[in-house]
Every structure is written in C-alpha cells, then in structure tokens.
Design a protein around this motif. Structure first.
Motif, PDB file in Angstrom:
ATOM      1  N   SER A  24      26.591  78.944  19.567  1.00  0.00           N
ATOM      2  CA  SER A  24      27.510  79.662  18.687  1.00  0.00           C
ATOM      3  C   SER A  24      28.941  79.176  18.881  1.00  0.00           C
ATOM      4  CB  SER A  24      27.400  81.177  18.894  1.00  0.00           C
ATOM      5  OG  SER A  24      27.384  81.479  20.256  1.00  0.00           O
ATOM      6  N   THR A  25      29.271  78.714  20.097  1.00  0.00           N
ATOM      7  CA  THR A  25      30.608  78.150  20.310  1.00  0.00           C
ATOM      8  C   THR A  25      30.801  76.892  19.476  1.00  0.00           C
ATOM      9  OG1 THR A  25      30.485  78.938  22.581  1.00  0.00           O
ATOM     10  CG2 THR A  25      32.256  77.402  22.061  1.00  0.00           C
TER      11      THR A  25
ATOM     12  N   PHE B 160      31.133  77.800  15.887  1.00  0.00           N
ATOM     13  CA  PHE B 160      32.431  78.403  15.612  1.00  0.00           C
ATOM     14  C   PHE B 160      33.515  77.322  15.533  1.00  0.00           C
ATOM     15  CE2 PHE B 160      36.447  80.165  17.183  1.00  0.00           C
ATOM     16  CZ  PHE B 160      36.651  81.152  16.235  1.00  0.00           C
TER      17      PHE B 160
ATOM     18  N   SER C  88      35.791  76.398  12.335  1.00  0.00           N
ATOM     19  CA  SER C  88      37.254  76.433  12.406  1.00  0.00           C
ATOM     20  C   SER C  88      37.837  75.097  11.982  1.00  0.00           C
ATOM     21  CB  SER C  88      37.709  76.750  13.832  1.00  0.00           C
ATOM     22  OG  SER C  88      37.072  77.909  14.285  1.00  0.00           O
TER      23      SER C  88
END
Lengths: 304, 262
Positions: A116-117, A120, A124
């Motif tokens: 998920s990092t 993300f 971004s």
C-alpha cells in the motif's frame, strides 16, 4: 383463479406502464447516443479546424528545415526529430521499470504495508502537475548536475512523470487475465514466473501495448515539463538530427508554445498552426496504431 | 447404477493420505480435522451440499491454496507417504505430480496444440516431434483427438464447453501426473458432454488416481468407487460408494442421500 381478475391472466405483462418503460428506454438510448456522437463531432471539428488553419503551411521544407529565429520561413525538422528522440529515450527508461514494478505489485506483492505504501507513492507521483516536475528537473538536471538543457534531462523528467501511469496500465493489463488461467498453469506444475511469462504476459499483451502507445501519445504532446528541462532551442549545430543526449532538444509541442508566446518570427502564427497540425496527426497515428497493433497482437498470442 | 467395474479388492495401496486437515479462510474454518485415505487407481468422489467445503478440501490436496492470500492450511497430506506440506517440499513439484481440472473449463488463450504441450514444454521437453506425440497421446486419452486433429492450430477458445473441458483434461494428462483432482468438472456442461467426461473418468482410473468433487449424487454413484460425504466443513463419512449410498453409517449421510438435506 376466479373470474373477478381477468386482467391478471399473464402476470408478467404489466400493460399499465409498458409504454412508459418503452419511452424511458428510448430516451436513455437517445441520450447516450447523443453523448457518443458529441465526442465524435468534437474531434472532427477540432481536426477540421486545424486542417483549415495549418494545412497550407505544411510542405517538405517545413517538415525538414531547421527553425528560424528572426526571419520567416522556418521549419520544424529538428523539433520532429527531438520529439521522437525524447519519446524513445523516455520509453527506454519507463517501460522496463514500470512493467517490472507493475508485475511485482500485481502478481507477487501480498496485501500489506509495503504494497500500500508503493501504491500510495505511485498515486501521489501521478498527481504531481507536469510544471512542478519540470521545475524539479530544472533544479536537479539543469542546475545541480550542471547538464544545462538536455534531451536526457527532459526524458528523465518525463520518465518520472509517466512512470506511475504506465505502472497502473501494467497492473490493469495483468489484472484483466482471469485468475483461472493462472491456476490452470500452476496446477500443471508451472512456477510462478513460468506462469507469468507464458500465460499472464501473453494474455495481457494487447492491453499492455495499447497502454504503452497511448502513453507515448501523451509523452509526445507533453510540454510544460520539457520547457525547463530540454529547453526551447535546438542544438547549436542546427542539424536536424542530433543524437547527443546532452544537447538542448526543443520538441514540437514546446516549439508550438514557444513560437506562439515568445516567437519573434513574422510567420509565428502559421508556424504554430502547422506545428499543431503535425503534432495532432502524430498523436492520432499513435492512437490508431495502438488499436491495430493491440488487436493484431492479441490475435497472434491467443491463436485466434 | 453403481460403478461398472466392481471394487474387487477393498483394501488397495493408499495414494494420498489426509490426516487432521484444517483449512481456514482468515478466521473462518472451512475444513475441520478431516482425515481420509485415497486409494490408488480408484475414483474417490467428494459429495455434500453447497458450501460444505468439498472444493476447499480438494484444493488442499495439491497446495492450490498457496496461491490465495489469507488461506491457512494445517495438517498433513501424504503422497506415497511424503507430506506435501512438509518443510522442504516444493509445491511446484507436487502440482506436477498431482494435476487438477477445474469447475469451469480454463483453456489458455492459445492454440489447441499449445494448450496440450504447455505442461511438457515448461518441464523441459522441446523436441518438436516428441511434443507432437505427446499432444496426440494426450488428446486421444481425453477422447478429443478425432474432433480436433485437423484443427490443432486453431484457438482453443473456439471449442465448445465440453471440448474445452476435455482439452483441459488432455493438458493435465500430458504432464503425466499420478493423481488427477477434478473440481466439479462437468457442472458447467450439458448432459452429453457430461457423459463423455464421465466415460473418460472411468478410463482414467486404470492409470491414475482420481479424486472428484461433484454436486450430483447420481454422478458420484455412476463413476466413483469410494465416496466421502462432507457437511459444514466436517468429513462425515467415507466408504465404498455402494456402502455409502445403500447402508450409510451416519444419520446425516442418510438424510442427504435420501434428499432431506440441501
């Protein structure tokens, strides 16, 4: 059944609102059709208008000659070359990294903090405006690394800008391959990599190719990020084809912006219109070939 | 009607030995302490109402659950005495020896030929002549050869559902597994295609050990030698198919067989 309810002989036909439903159906069809037609018309008008403005500018001289700073009659030869040169450089950097990252996230990564990092960060990165990426490139490649305006700097900035989108495209392409095919392959004793290599990738080659070409079309039209990284001038030698990645490399879209907003040449409007038409045609060719190639590849790899 | 070939020797070599098998989907326990022996060269049917865990059970027999995150398997499954969940065991080798046919036909989007030789190719066979032989043998044993021999280079996706399923069986046979697991292989097929698959299963047990999940008791009765009955994650009963269908030991089995359940 009693004789008091003769109208319910066939309970599935509800006469009372049949005409109403038919009307709603017709209205919905009409609306959707109009919306679709609107998009087609918009594109047709757009292309038509640009043809009207720019067609008379295009000539062999215009397509091959170097641009002019002061006098009329400049061409866009180096710009066309630079556009493709930077595109190819960008794809060389982007495609392997994005494909590898996409394969990892889609096929290997288990749901968790790391996955998920990465997602993300990619999302971004995808939302950073291209002008901001351009300024970032200006600081890093032009100033800190002292490259000045270069094709390489432009390509690297474009890579950062398009990496997330291409990773997304890869993930979606892989996700379109049914899980049942992966299981079928694994159940024959294939390893995970064999499964990806022989079933999943061939099965998603059509969406992957289409996605890459569509993104290529976007890269060709990218402007803001290149103004600050690849510059607004062509290489000093003024030869149309300069392969040195450390030379300034103004692309077609940057040239279009430059002549229109900063240009000193008396025929700036004509040059701009001609450049815009050429750019549009290139992007169109990209999109059409994406479709044709996607279909051909999918047929080749599926045996259909 | 029971299996055409009577079970002559009731005790045969055990091919697969399942011991205290538990399967969890996250917190939910789908299989509870199931133990059973799967005899060699026989057809063992797993029956039970929808959601009883029979598909979950069969997928544990060749470590297919490894592919799904969130599924935990505990217990032992021994293939010829070796625990497939043992520490040093490579699941890829296990799946080479224990093949699987799925509920919905899942041919690869490749040609018929490429589908059959897929397994042999990934296991290192590259000689064209040998691959062609393997292809023909697999398709013949899956009773599909006559229907497709002139169109081996056409897409497998153009075949009918029943043909696709027999192609998937041919694809498994081509890697020469020892055990073939079938998860409701005929449930998406019409009656004629179903009977072809059933005939085929009768043939296959001469060379292979077959475990088949079926939602149809008639099918279990027609094709299997042994039957085990699952209910809500419990393995209720296992025995020869004739015993289970005519003299079930457990009241719940009897209720299901006679149609009082799901």
């Amino acid at each position: 059944m009693t004789a008091t309810t003769p109208s319910t002989a066939t309970p599935f036909v509800r006469k009372d609102n049949a005409s109403q439903r038919r009307l709603a159906d017709a209205v919905a069809t009409g609306l959707l059709w109009t919306a679709a037609l609107g998009i087609v018309l918009l594109l047709a008008v757009f292309i038509g208008y640009l043809l009207y403005l720019g067609a008379h500018v295009i000539s062999w001289h215009f397509l091959t000659a170097p641009p002019s700073e002061i006098s009329a009659g400049g061409g866009i030869g180096p710009e066309i070359f630079n556009s493709f040169y930077i595109l190819v450089l960008t794809l060389i950097f982007t495609v392997p990294v994005a494909t590898a990252a996409g394969i990892y996230l889609q096929e290997y990564a288990r749901p968790g903090l790391f996955n998920s990092t990465v997602q993300f960060c990619a999302e971004s990165l995808a939302t950073i405006p291209s002008i901001v990426m351009g300024l970032f490139g200006l600081i890093v490649f032009v100033q800190v690394l002292h490259w000045h305006f270069t094709a390489l700097g432009g390509a690297l900035a474009l890579t950062l800008l398009n990496l997330p989108a291409l990773m997304r495209v890869t993930q979606e392409g892989l996700a379109s391959v049914p899980q049942a095919l992966r299981e079928g392959s694994m159940a024959l004793g294939a390893t995970k990599w064999q499964t990806i290599r022989r079933v999943v990738l061939p099965g998603s080659i059509a969406p992957l190719t289409t996605g890459i070409i569509l993104i290529a079309g976007r890269i060709i039209g990218e402007t803001a990020v290149l103004i600050y990284t690849a510059g607004v001038s062509v290489s000093p030698g003024r030869s149309a084809f300069n392969w040195n990645p450390f030379h300034p490399a103004e692309t077609l879209s940057v040239h279009l912006w430059y002549t229109h907003s900063e240009g000193l040449v008396p025929d700036a409007v004509d040059i701009g219109n001609g450049s815009a038409l050429v750019l549009l045609l290139i992007v169109l060719v990209f999109n059409i070939s994406a479709r044709i190639l996607g279909r051909g590849l999918s047929r080749h790899f599926t045996g259909k | 009607m029971l299996s055409t070939e009577p079970v002559t020797t009731p005790v045969r070599a055990t091919k697969l030995e399942v011991k205290d098998l538990n399967v969890f989907y996250g917190e939910f326990q789908a299989i509870k302490d199931a133990s059973m022996d799967v005899p060699e060269n026989r057809v063992t049917a797993l029956i039970g109402p929808s959601g009883c865990g029979k598909s979950t059970f069969i997928r544990a027999l060749n470590r297919m659950h490894d592919l799904s995150p969130g599924v935990t398997v505990k217990g032992h499954v021994r293939l010829d005495g070796q625990d497939i969940y043992g520490k040093d065991v490579d699941p890829v080798t296990i799946r080479h020896r224990i093949g699987m046919v799925f509920q919905r036909p899942n041919p690869f989007p490749k040609t018929i030929y490429e589908n059959v030789v897929y397994g042999p190719k990934i296991h290192g066979l590259s000689d064209r002549r040998k691959l062609a032989e393997v292809c023909e043998r697999g398709l013949r044993r899956a009773a599909l050869w006559d229907e497709v021999k002139d169109r081996l280079n056409e897409s497998a996706l153009d075949l009918s559902g029943g043909q696709q399923q027999r192609l998937c069986i041919a694809r498994v046979l081509a890697v020469e597994p020892e055990v073939i697991l079938m998860d409701e292989p005929a449930s998406a097929l019409d009656p004629i295609a179903t009977s072809k698959i059933e005939d085929l299963i009768g043939e296959l047990k001469r060379d292979y050990t077959v475990v088949i999940v079926t939602h149809s008791m008639q099918q279990a009765a027609r094709i299997s030698d042994f039957t085990s009955f699952f209910l809500l994650g419990d393995l209720i009963e296992i025995g020869t198919t004739s015993e289970v269908f005519t003299k079930p030991k457990d009241k719940r089995t009897e209720d299901y067989i006679t149609g009082r359940y799901g």
